[in-house]
Design an enzyme around this catalytic site. Structure first.
Site, PDB file in Angstrom:
ATOM      1  N   SER A  11      19.669  15.001  -0.320  1.00 19.99           N
ATOM      2  CA  SER A  11      18.311  14.161  -0.439  1.00 19.99           C
ATOM      3  C   SER A  11      17.896  14.141  -1.632  1.00 19.99           C
ATOM      4  O   SER A  11      16.838  13.364  -2.164  1.00 19.99           O
ATOM      5  CB  SER A  11      17.269  15.314   0.103  1.00 19.99           C
ATOM      6  OG  SER A  11      17.351  16.431  -1.024  1.00 19.99           O
ATOM      7  N   GLY A  12      19.425  12.991  -2.176  1.00 19.55           N
ATOM      8  CA  GLY A  12      19.093  12.572  -3.683  1.00 19.55           C
ATOM      9  C   GLY A  12      19.235  11.241  -3.797  1.00 19.55           C
ATOM     10  O   GLY A  12      18.270  10.295  -2.751  1.00 19.55           O
ATOM     11  N   ILE A  14      20.800   8.623  -3.148  1.00 26.49           N
ATOM     12  CA  ILE A  14      21.438   7.939  -2.329  1.00 26.49           C
ATOM     13  C   ILE A  14      20.977   7.935  -0.140  1.00 26.49           C
ATOM     14  O   ILE A  14      20.895   6.981  -0.280  1.00 26.49           O
ATOM     15  CB  ILE A  14      23.227   7.681  -2.233  1.00 26.49           C
ATOM     16  CG1 ILE A  14      23.567   7.147  -3.444  1.00 26.49           C
ATOM     17  CG2 ILE A  14      24.213   7.630  -1.101  1.00 26.49           C
ATOM     18  CD1 ILE A  14      24.891   7.805  -4.340  1.00 26.49           C
ATOM     19  N   CYS A 130      29.751   3.040  -5.466  1.00 18.72           N
ATOM     20  CA  CYS A 130      29.376   1.709  -5.960  1.00 18.72           C
ATOM     21  C   CYS A 130      30.644   1.155  -6.871  1.00 18.72           C
ATOM     22  O   CYS A 130      30.074   0.308  -6.934  1.00 18.72           O
ATOM     23  CB  CYS A 130      28.342   2.235  -6.812  1.00 18.72           C
ATOM     24  SG  CYS A 130      28.129   3.412  -8.616  1.00 18.72           S
ATOM     25  N   GLY A 163      22.345  10.250 -10.082  1.00 16.97           N
ATOM     26  CA  GLY A 163      21.293  11.684  -9.859  1.00 16.97           C
ATOM     27  C   GLY A 163      22.909  12.733 -10.836  1.00 16.97           C
ATOM     28  O   GLY A 163      24.025  12.605 -10.801  1.00 16.97           O
ATOM     29  N   THR A 166      25.748  12.335  -8.719  1.00 18.71           N
ATOM     30  CA  THR A 166      26.796  11.768  -9.012  1.00 18.71           C
ATOM     31  C   THR A 166      27.637  12.138 -10.539  1.00 18.71           C
ATOM     32  O   THR A 166      29.102  12.028 -10.687  1.00 18.71           O
ATOM     33  CB  THR A 166      25.960  10.179  -9.084  1.00 18.71           C
ATOM     34  OG1 THR A 166      25.677   9.742  -7.906  1.00 18.71           O
ATOM     35  CG2 THR A 166      27.612   9.451 -10.453  1.00 18.71           C
ATOM     36  N   ALA A 168      28.491  15.065 -11.346  1.00 22.91           N
ATOM     37  CA  ALA A 168      29.015  16.017 -10.619  1.00 22.91           C
ATOM     38  C   ALA A 168      30.082  15.706 -10.525  1.00 22.91           C
ATOM     39  O   ALA A 168      31.491  16.241 -10.580  1.00 22.91           O
ATOM     40  CB  ALA A 168      28.212  17.196 -10.450  1.00 22.91           C
ATOM     41  N   ASN A 169      30.316  14.679  -9.772  1.00 21.93           N
ATOM     42  CA  ASN A 169      31.372  14.017  -9.272  1.00 21.93           C
ATOM     43  C   ASN A 169      32.038  13.231 -10.424  1.00 21.93           C
ATOM     44  O   ASN A 169      33.185  11.718  -9.749  1.00 21.93           O
ATOM     45  CB  ASN A 169      31.083  13.224  -7.921  1.00 21.93           C
ATOM     46  CG  ASN A 169      30.663  14.443  -7.422  1.00 21.93           C
ATOM     47  OD1 ASN A 169      30.404  14.168  -6.252  1.00 21.93           O
ATOM     48  ND2 ASN A 169      31.285  15.679  -7.161  1.00 21.93           N
ATOM     49  N   ASN A 272      23.261  -0.566  -8.386  1.00 24.77           N
ATOM     50  CA  ASN A 272      24.401   0.537  -7.591  1.00 24.77           C
ATOM     51  C   ASN A 272      24.378   0.840  -6.710  1.00 24.77           C
ATOM     52  O   ASN A 272      25.076   1.307  -5.426  1.00 24.77           O
ATOM     53  CB  ASN A 272      25.253   1.317  -8.842  1.00 24.77           C
ATOM     54  CG  ASN A 272      24.075   2.435  -9.798  1.00 24.77           C
ATOM     55  OD1 ASN A 272      22.778   1.696  -9.767  1.00 24.77           O
ATOM     56  ND2 ASN A 272      24.060   3.541  -9.966  1.00 24.77           N
TER      57      ASN A 272
END
Length: 304
Positions: A11-12, A14, A130, A163, A166, A168-169, A272
């Site tokens: 629910s962020g 994206i 993105c 957010g 993203t 964290a990744n 993005n």
């Protein structure tokens, strides 16, 4: 016309932007939004727009998959949890569009290889990142004309559009995008770099794409190929724009792009978000067309 019913996992930024893209689709219907924070803005907005919601993660959705006829799920959570989410949903016959950098399924860039994925039933396809969606079409446009020894892309993204998921990744983002420049873009070596820009007001998404060809560039054919590919992407991302190039220097080919969003959830600087959610929606629509036409059938889950 019958639509394919969908669930959104995450629910962020994206996941929330996806609601708007899917609501506009003639083939897809958003039914569920899944989160883990009961107070998240994304879940609140989903409820306002008439979606069913759960804050219990994917496990909160699973009991409702069959009764609500969910056939496609979009996972916009994190690479760290995607594999387990996908396993649980696939077991219920749900096709998963992966918007994390997990890349456990085949890599998909719509104007490059979507049709081949839709023609055979892939139960999990990965949308890379993105930056990958913005740049791999251009690298492919070069490599389909001439062999590319090296491709490097630099994506500059507004900090406000990135957010916590993203962030964290980011390592996985870089690794997956670099690999996709090779596997999908066609370069022998690929390198992806991301710059998160905190400038105020936020800057639009910008991408620099540099390719090194083996032979001297055939400028006329390469330019035509790149312009044709830009037009293909613009069919589903209207804000995708060639700013400068292609420029040629020795065996180097450079292209400068920017991506403006539609302003569905975040303002237009967050191109993005748009290129990722639009590519994922386009991918799901292609699968939906095949399902509705009876060309592919999702597996029927075994009832215990």
């Amino acid at each position: 016309m019958k639509k394919i019913r969908c669930a959104l996992i995450g629910s962020g930024n994206i996941g929330t932007d996806l609601i708007y893209k899917i609501r506009r689709s003639a083939l897809l219907e958003p039914v569920w939004m899944v989160g883990i924070d009961p107070a998240s803005e994304g879940l609140a907005r989903a409820r306002e727009l008439g979606l069913k919601t759960t804050a219990e993660g994917v496990d909160g959705l699973l009991p409702h998959v069959q009764e609500d006829d969910i056939q496609i799920a979009f996972d916009a959570t994190s690479a760290y949890v995607h594999a387990e989410n996908s396993r649980k949903l696939n077991a219920l016959g749900v096709l998963v569009i992966d918007l994390t950098p997990a890349a456990i399924g085949p890599l998909c860039v719509p104007p490059v290889n979507l049709r081949e994925h839709a023609a055979r039933l892939e139960m999990n396809v990965n949308m890379i990142s993105c930056a990958g969606q913005a740049t791999i079409p251009v690298v492919h446009a070069v490599s389909r004309i001439q062999s590319v020894a090296y491709a490097e892309i630099v994506a500059s993204l507004a900090s406000k559009s990135i957010g916590p998921g993203t962030r964290a990744n980011l390592d996985e983002f870089t690794y997956t995008t670099s690999g996709a420049l090779e596997k999908v873009g066609g370069a022998r070596r690929g390198k992806a770099l991301a710059i998160i820009n905190p400038a105020e007001p936020p800057m639009i998404m910008r991408n620099t794409i540099s390719c090194l060809t083996d032979a001297e560039p055939d400028q006329e054919r390469l330019s035509a190929s790149i312009l044709q590919m830009v037009g293909e992407v613009q069919k589903y991302v209207p804000g995708y724009r060639l700013v400068n190039g292609p420029l040629y220097d020795g065996n180097g080919v450079s292209v400068f792009m920017e991506v403006a969003g539609l302003g569905d959830y975040l303002p237009t600087y967050a191109g993005n978000l748009d290129i990722m959610t639009a590519a994922a929606t386009r991918t799901a629509e292609m699968f939906a067309e095949e399902i509705l036409a009876g060309k592919i059938r999702l597996p029927t889950p075994e009832v215990a």
